[in-house]
Design a protein around this motif. Sequence first.
Motif, short mmCIF file in Angstrom:
data_model
loop_
_atom_site.label_atom_id
_atom_site.label_comp_id
_atom_site.label_asym_id
_atom_site.label_seq_id
_atom_site.Cartn_x
_atom_site.Cartn_y
_atom_site.Cartn_z
N VAL A 29 -7.88 9.98 2.95
CA VAL A 29 -9.09 9.16 3.14
C VAL A 29 -9.18 8.75 4.60
O VAL A 29 -8.22 8.76 5.35
CB VAL A 29 -9.06 7.91 2.24
N THR B 62 0.82 -1.20 0.00
CA THR B 62 0.00 0.00 0.00
C THR B 62 0.86 1.25 0.00
O THR B 62 1.94 1.28 0.59
CB THR B 62 -0.93 0.01 1.22
N ASP C 173 -0.32 3.98 1.31
CA ASP C 173 -0.89 4.82 2.36
C ASP C 173 0.10 5.06 3.49
O ASP C 173 0.85 4.15 3.88
CB ASP C 173 -2.14 4.17 2.97
N ARG D 270 -3.27 8.94 0.68
CA ARG D 270 -3.29 7.87 -0.31
C ARG D 270 -2.59 8.27 -1.61
O ARG D 270 -2.17 7.39 -2.38
CB ARG D 270 -4.75 7.48 -0.60
N ALA E 261 -4.69 7.38 -6.39
CA ALA E 261 -5.57 7.02 -5.26
C ALA E 261 -6.64 6.01 -5.65
O ALA E 261 -7.27 5.40 -4.77
CB ALA E 261 -6.23 8.28 -4.71
N THR F 61 -13.43 11.37 2.20
CA THR F 61 -12.37 11.50 1.19
C THR F 61 -12.22 12.96 0.79
O THR F 61 -13.22 13.63 0.51
CB THR F 61 -12.70 10.66 -0.06
N ARG G 74 6.64 10.83 3.01
CA ARG G 74 5.94 9.58 2.67
C ARG G 74 6.89 8.58 2.04
O ARG G 74 6.85 7.38 2.36
CB ARG G 74 4.80 9.93 1.71
N ARG H 281 -5.52 8.72 6.37
CA ARG H 281 -4.39 8.22 5.58
C ARG H 281 -4.19 9.08 4.33
O ARG H 281 -5.16 9.47 3.69
CB ARG H 281 -4.64 6.78 5.15
#
Length: 396
Positions: free
Chosen positions: A395, A2, A4, A237, A283, A377, A95, A235
């Motif tokens: 999200v 992921t 995220d 995304r 996303a 979102t 990130r 999170r």
Amino acid sequence: MTGDVAVLGAGMHPWGKWGRGFTDYGVAAARAALTDAGLHWSAIPSVVGANTVRGGYPGQVAGATFARALGARGARVLSVYAACASGAHAIAAARAQILAGLCEVVLVVGADAAPKGFFAPAGGERPEDPDWLRFRLLGATNPAYFALYARRRMALFGDTPEDFALVKVKNAIAGAANPYARYRTPVSAAEVAASPLVADPLRLLDICATSDGGAALVLSSLDFARRHGAGRPVRIRAVSTVTPEYPQPALDLPDIATDSAAALPPAPRSFRESIAGAAYEEAGIGPEDLSLAEVYDLSTALELQWYEDLGLCAPGEAAALLRTGATGPGGRIPVNPSGGLASFGEAVPAQAIAQVCELTWQLRGQADRRQVPGARTGITANQGLFGHGSAVVAVR
């Protein structure tokens, strides 16, 4: 794997004209974000700072500046500059560190102390700087090109100054409910129309100010968030920082003497469309999935342009969408429930981080009187010099 990462903490220093150095605002925002995350500074292994060109050398190495001010204790530091998208690029770098496994938690900070006026940019004479050139040689300060956007919309779609004024009215209502906003007084369309003409057709209340302010986020891996007891955190995304998409020059095109679809140049996408499209694609969502949007409303007319480039409506339909109330408080897709730049003004390296702070509070249900009911979102969007722009999808 992921893409995220969790938002454990969000913090801001109120926007205004406070007369202090940018470091003060960034440190205050960082401490607020750490408190929100339930972490002490000693638990942070990495700091990413969004640079300001107005803070001298400390502003050019903002990561190290903030880390030192919080207490030099061996944290990894990184400094990022990307004009108005600096904050989002700092989020992207943090990130990447987390997803690469370099560290589990990162503090992201941006702050600015903005000068008054346009004709004395930081650093003195800068003839290689396109901002300096247009300011000094053409007299084309930011409001001048904001006005060109507005005139284009009027010519193409029939937008009116009254439509632009409604954007300010909407954002001022939201800003009045935001304790971090600089301007917290509702205004009427008549007050917008009566404010001084700055660059025809835009008036003073159609254009954002420049401000002092700071914003910070504590980001972490999802595993760290679970161990920290974060439950179901907001999170991040997607983070989009792409360029526009235009057909390449003829000499670079594929062989057009074939019947292959590959021989056709790609359909062009504007700067803002490219930023939004890449965020949606990463996303795995579309505009129909959004609960809210935070956009860079440098002028009231530019906010209307974002409606179309984010896919909230078809080209030419932004003013009609605004008039239905869809983008206002209680509407189908609230835009700038924070109050936007209309209420904050620009604190350039902090602004994209502040947008994600607002998404975080909205998705947590912590936005008080400006809360978007059931928000799940959200997307941010901004643009800056030299094709620097960004969009972030969050999200819950």
